[in-house]
Motif scaffolding. Structure first.
Motif, PDB file in Angstrom:
ATOM      1  N   SER A   1       2.326   1.660  -3.426  1.00  0.00           N
ATOM      2  CA  SER A   1       1.302   2.113  -4.379  1.00  0.00           C
ATOM      3  C   SER A   1       1.112   3.624  -4.270  1.00  0.00           C
ATOM      4  CB  SER A   1      -0.030   1.404  -4.111  1.00  0.00           C
ATOM      5  OG  SER A   1       0.107   0.003  -4.263  1.00  0.00           O
ATOM      6  N   ALA A   2       1.106   4.140  -3.038  1.00  0.00           N
ATOM      7  CA  ALA A   2       0.947   5.584  -2.845  1.00  0.00           C
ATOM      8  C   ALA A   2       2.160   6.329  -3.396  1.00  0.00           C
ATOM      9  CB  ALA A   2       0.743   5.905  -1.366  1.00  0.00           C
TER      10      ALA A   2
ATOM     11  N   LEU B   1      -4.272  -1.183  -9.012  1.00  0.00           N
ATOM     12  CA  LEU B   1      -3.311  -1.864  -8.155  1.00  0.00           C
ATOM     13  C   LEU B   1      -3.262  -3.352  -8.499  1.00  0.00           C
ATOM     14  CD1 LEU B   1      -3.888  -0.178  -4.658  1.00  0.00           C
ATOM     15  CD2 LEU B   1      -2.696   0.668  -6.690  1.00  0.00           C
TER      16      LEU B   1
ATOM     17  N   HIS C   1      -1.574   6.396   3.222  1.00  0.00           N
ATOM     18  CA  HIS C   1      -0.300   7.034   2.876  1.00  0.00           C
ATOM     19  C   HIS C   1      -0.514   8.250   1.974  1.00  0.00           C
ATOM     20  CE1 HIS C   1       2.638   4.456   4.880  1.00  0.00           C
ATOM     21  NE2 HIS C   1       1.836   3.443   4.604  1.00  0.00           N
TER      22      HIS C   1
ATOM     23  N   GLY D   1       0.834  -1.210   0.000  1.00  0.00           N
ATOM     24  CA  GLY D   1       0.000   0.000   0.000  1.00  0.00           C
ATOM     25  C   GLY D   1       0.861   1.250   0.000  1.00  0.00           C
ATOM     26  N   HIS D   2       1.932   1.219   0.775  1.00  0.00           N
ATOM     27  CA  HIS D   2       2.853   2.357   0.808  1.00  0.00           C
ATOM     28  C   HIS D   2       3.472   2.569  -0.567  1.00  0.00           C
ATOM     29  CE1 HIS D   2       7.051   3.923   1.364  1.00  0.00           C
ATOM     30  NE2 HIS D   2       6.359   4.887   1.939  1.00  0.00           N
TER      31      HIS D   2
ATOM     32  N   CYS E   1      -2.980   2.325   0.904  1.00  0.00           N
ATOM     33  CA  CYS E   1      -2.595   3.338  -0.089  1.00  0.00           C
ATOM     34  C   CYS E   1      -3.280   4.670   0.229  1.00  0.00           C
ATOM     35  CB  CYS E   1      -2.967   2.841  -1.491  1.00  0.00           C
ATOM     36  SG  CYS E   1      -2.673   4.033  -2.803  1.00  0.00           S
TER      37      CYS E   1
END
Lengths: 247, 247
Positions: free
Chosen positions: A47-48, A174, A86, A44-45, A83
């Motif tokens: 992706s951000a 994603l 973040h 998720g991090h 995501c």
């Protein structure tokens, strides 16, 4: 082949089949003892960070900083929730649509984190496409991952996907574009979602070969070198401490 | 003060007391439902990024890329294990000394991840200081966090701290210099470890005011804005998607 020939390394490839992707994840969870919380946080991090690379904050108007993150009930949706958090920390303005909520404790905790950080949750998604085009700068598609049938995600997710197809604002998917067959992408690349940005998690799935958007990232720096070698993956080099690499 | 005066925001400060630091962590774990796995991953990753900022890989000789990470049995040691893994991913050559192992499942999983990634674990730490100075480019001190008495960490950790004090290679401490009183740093700043780099986790503890090394980072971008405000913390601005900021 003769047994006398030297053992040859398998030819490296850039994509994983659905079965290989599942085996790679099992390897990380079972052999390497990664936790799901840990992997979801890393993905998720990253992706951000990928979103911020393509749409850097200083280049955006205030309205363009608004991001609609659409989350499904499974793993992909959990990555979407991380995501969104973040993105909030990076000073974007995420809004979440998460219609079919998982009862899984991890999903519930990730939801609480977003709620407590004052990220708004939509109770329904407007069917009027222009409303979404006007209200948001971009959309993150975290609805369906590999091997999850649209039907399994429930009616609101299926309807959301139908709406996402019609949007004119940039779309970031994603892992795979939701609804695509992870293996083939057949037909889907024409009839399904057509994201502008694809963030492959861990490693690209085969269908990513049919992705025709502008930016393809892989967010898999956490994949140990031995695992990469075992799956004969050819991955891009990550620069410095970057958690994503452009393909 | 008269009740008629407008409510004033408490004066912002740069450091947390030990009690406040514990309360902030409780807030993240209990109210925000962050998982320990999640926080340890975020802190360990940010610690590795801080190391890479001060000692960028391209500027180092092969020998200087070797990093000795000394881990204690508590939270600080878990962050050290994650830091070592990310350093490996960033292509440093970490070696871990983790003499008093926690039975905690999280610690065991983080240890497995490092072992499976072929990070060597030392079975003892040479007492001959020059051997360490010669073998490693730098040392990461992840032995003791705030509120953990040296005695609680066991004899091997206490002896390791005595050795670390004598080293001439750069020393990076995570959260607080191990053995310092988190509150006062009294005396410790003279008699204890004197790290070159301090990476405060979440927010600086009071003793960081006595830190006199070259680089002080805070790794707390994950701290939600409301929590920062509640604790009246004045924190540096994080640039772009950076997970650490220099103070």
């Amino acid at each position: 082949m003769s047994g006398a020939e030297p053992a040859e390394a398998p030819e490296e490839r850039s994509f994983l089949s659905a079965a290989e992707a599942a085996a790679l994840e099992r390897e990380l969870l079972e052999d390497y003892r990664f936790g799901r919380q840990q992997l979801v946080e890393l993905c998720g991090h990253a992706s951000a960070v990928a979103v911020a690379k393509v749409f850097p904050l200083p280049a955006l108007s205030r309205r363009q900083r608004t991001v609609l993150v659409v989350c499904g009930p499974e793993h992909n949706g959990a990555v979407g929730l991380v995501c969104a958090r973040h993105l909030r920390v990076f000073e974007y303005e995420p809004t979440i649509f998460y219609p079919t909520r998982s009862l899984d404790l991890l999903h519930r905790d990730l939801t609480t984190q977003c709620e407590k950080m004052d990220i708004p949750f939509l109770s329904y998604l407007p069917t009027e496409v222009q409303l979404i085009n006007d209200a948001y700068g971009l959309v993150v598609d975290a609805v369906l991952g590999p091997g999850v049938e649209p039907a399994a995600a429930g009616g609101p997710c299926t309807r959301a996907l139908a709406t996402l197809k019609l949007l004119s604002i940039p779309l970031v998917s994603l892992d795979i574009p939701s609804g695509w067959d992870a293996e083939t992408g057949d037909g889907d690349a024409d009839d399904g979602l057509r994201p502008d940005v694809l963030v492959s998690l861990a490693a690209p799935k085969r269908c990513a070969g049919r992705f025709s958007g502008r930016h393809h990232f892989v967010a898999g720096r956490f994949v140990p070198e031995d695992v990469r070698r075992k799956f004969a993956l050819r991955l891009p080099g990550y620069a410095g401490t970057d958690c994503v690499a452009a393909l």
